[in-house]
Design an enzyme around this catalytic site. Structure first.
Site, PDB file in Angstrom:
ATOM      1  N   HIS A 159       0.820  -1.236  -0.081  1.00 29.35           N
ATOM      2  CA  HIS A 159       0.174   0.050   0.076  1.00 29.35           C
ATOM      3  C   HIS A 159       0.999   1.528   0.021  1.00 29.35           C
ATOM      4  O   HIS A 159       0.314   2.538   0.520  1.00 29.35           O
ATOM      5  CB  HIS A 159      -1.071   0.158   1.228  1.00 29.35           C
ATOM      6  N   SER A 286      14.631  20.616 -16.537  1.00 29.23           N
ATOM      7  CA  SER A 286      13.550  21.499 -16.601  1.00 29.23           C
ATOM      8  C   SER A 286      14.025  22.620 -17.349  1.00 29.23           C
ATOM      9  O   SER A 286      14.906  23.339 -17.102  1.00 29.23           O
ATOM     10  CB  SER A 286      12.783  21.714 -15.467  1.00 29.23           C
ATOM     11  N   LYS A 292      16.050  21.141 -11.141  1.00 32.19           N
ATOM     12  CA  LYS A 292      15.129  19.940 -11.473  1.00 32.19           C
ATOM     13  C   LYS A 292      16.419  18.913 -12.101  1.00 32.19           C
ATOM     14  O   LYS A 292      16.833  19.208 -13.191  1.00 32.19           O
ATOM     15  CB  LYS A 292      13.840  20.191 -12.245  1.00 32.19           C
ATOM     16  N   GLU A 299       9.850   7.545 -16.640  1.00 36.17           N
ATOM     17  CA  GLU A 299       8.567   8.013 -17.022  1.00 36.17           C
ATOM     18  C   GLU A 299       8.007   7.451 -18.360  1.00 36.17           C
ATOM     19  O   GLU A 299       7.252   7.055 -18.447  1.00 36.17           O
ATOM     20  CB  GLU A 299       8.473   9.370 -16.988  1.00 36.17           C
TER      21      GLU A 299
END
Ligand code: ARG
Length: 466
Positions: A159, A286, A292, A299
């Protein structure tokens, strides 16, 4: 007015197809990648025609030489593909016929329907071997991460909440199991592909004397003992697209696996976890926020898996309503298959590259796994060994956890009197439960994360991935 048809099938037509129809129906823009398999099929087929006397040895040799020359041109990028000739089969056959008169006999006892089925079975055998090798590469990269971080412990999660301590390698070996099943699955698909369609013709075989086993042997459609394997029903052979679906399914399931791995890595590389540092080479920055470093390879692995599922869905839907046997709809079976192959191949490489450059931040892992609450289950097991029923033990430890929360201390910072107050079965040795090393050493059943078990798995994987 459309021009008269010069297509191979043009005899019964007075007018050729409209430009728009040519544009709509051509497949050579994507099926030309089948050329090596198409040429191999044509060589085997013409060898068989010579073997049974349907063409002469001289004609066969001329056809072979012509096909070899065309193959060389294709490889060199010098072959001119013509969309007016529809597909890879007709492009090659027409080029051959221009050079070799005997090529007019090549299509004897053959249809494009058994031809494309053959090309694709050869393609699947090749594609499965390529993908199995690439997945093996990712598995080896994974094993190397485990080797380099043998002693690192992390919390295992359910979980997405901290559950119980495990060796990092135990978690990585879970990924290995997934990838290894994928590799085995591609081997199975390759085995299913290993039956030769040639001789099935358009739908009902041929009246001409052919030797299907000869062709099958020549193309390597053979069993372990070298015996030829030919498909057993001509109608099923030209209609069947199970392999396409099996292949796309194996790709889609691989996609699900790499997506889950990617998701773990995305979490682990976040500031909140920081169990790992992903390699710069597989991250991007970024354009706006200078600080970043984004886990883009992971991804995209997660994103590509959606595409792999989409391809599978396309194929299932394409096949579901078709009457037997061949219908032109089936030409649409190739783009999703090729896309699944290409994307699976690059995903496996990118996964290997990302894992290969990944660094494990052992201090962060150690800090996370030091949470004594991870051993609450062990504390319940401790009570069980003191004779308490598990349900009661679970309840008692729950109360201990609540007490620690109330006192705002860690579980192992409670006093003996505190826990004694909760359950009389707690003895002075209760605190020893919180020794992580000891806790892991108690988990030595097969498949558990104990150090001896993990060592066994290291040995197993080292051998399997050699
Ligand atoms: N390009 C076709 C395909 O991919 C080859 C088979 C064509 N057969 C036919 N009867 N038109 O499906």
């Amino acid at each position: 007015m459309a021009k008269p048809s010069h297509a191979t099938w043009g005899g019964r037509f007075t007018a050729g197809p409209a430009e728009l129809m040519l544009q709509f129906s051509e497949s050579v823009s994507f099926d030309r990648r089948l050329a090596p398999f198409d040429i191999a099929g044509s060589k085997a087929h013409s060898a068989m025609l010579a073997h049974t006397g349907l063409i002469t040895a001289k004609e066969r040799d001329a056809i072979h030489a012509g096909l070899d020359a065309i193959h060389a041109e294709i490889v060199a990028g010098k072959f001119t593909w013509d969309t007016k000739l529809e597909d890879v089969h007709m492009n090659i056959e027409q080029a051959l016929t221009k050079r070799v008169p005997a090529a007019a006999k090549l299509h004897t006892a053959r249809s494009r329907n058994d031809q494309i089925a053959t090309d694709m079975r050869l393609f699947f055998k090749h594609a499965c071997a390529v993908l199995a090798e690439k997945i093996l590469g990712a598995e080896r990269a994974l094993l190397a991460v485990a080797e380099a971080n043998r002693d690192v412990l992390i919390p295992g999660y359910t979980h997405l909440q901290r559950a119980q301590p495990v060796f990092l390698s135990h978690h990585l070996f879970a990924w290995l199991e997934m990838l290894d099943r994928d590799r085995a699955r591609f081997a199975e698909v390759a085995a299913h592909a290993n039956w030769c369609p040639l001789g099935s013709g358009a739908i009902a075989g041929t009246t001409l004397p052919i030797d299907r086993e000869f062709t099958a042997k020549a193309l390597g459609f053979t069993d372990a003992k070298g015996r030829p394997q030919v498909t057993q029903n001509s109608m099923d052979t030209v209609a069947d697209r199970d392999l396409f679906i099996e292949f796309a399914s194996a790709c889609a399931l691989f996609g699900v696996h790499i997506s889950r791995i990617a998701e773990d890595l995305i979490l682990w590389s976040s500031a909140e976890f920081k169990f790992v540092e992903l390699p710069d080479a597989f991250c991007t920055g970024s354009s706006l926020m200078p600080q970043k470093k984004n886990p883009d390879s992971c991804e995209l692995l997660r994103g590509k898996s959606a595409r792999l599922q989409g391809n599978l869905h396309t194929l299932l839907t394409l096949a579901k309503g078709l009457p037997l046997t061949y219908n032109r709809d089936l030409q649409e079976d190739k783009p999703p298959v090729f896309d699944s192959f290409d994307q699976t191949a690059i995903c496996a490489d990118v996964l290997a590259g990302t894992l290969g450059g990944m660094e494990v931040i052992s201090e962060r892992c150690a800090a996370a796994v030091a949470d004594p609450a991870l051993l609450a289950t062990d504390l319940a097991d401790y009570l069980v060994l003191k004779g308490v029923a598990f349900r009661d033990a679970h309840h008692a430890v729950g109360a201990v956890v609540r007490l620690a929360e109330k006192k705002a201390v860690a579980l192992n910072e409670l006093s003996f009197a505190d826990v004694q107050g909760v359950h009389a079965a707690f003895a002075e040795d209760w605190i020893e439960v919180f020794d992580l090393k000891r806790a892991l050493a108690k988990r030595e059943g097969t498949g558990m994360p104990g150090p001896k078990q993990v060592a066994k798995q290291f040995a197993r994987w080292r051998k399997a991935l050699k």
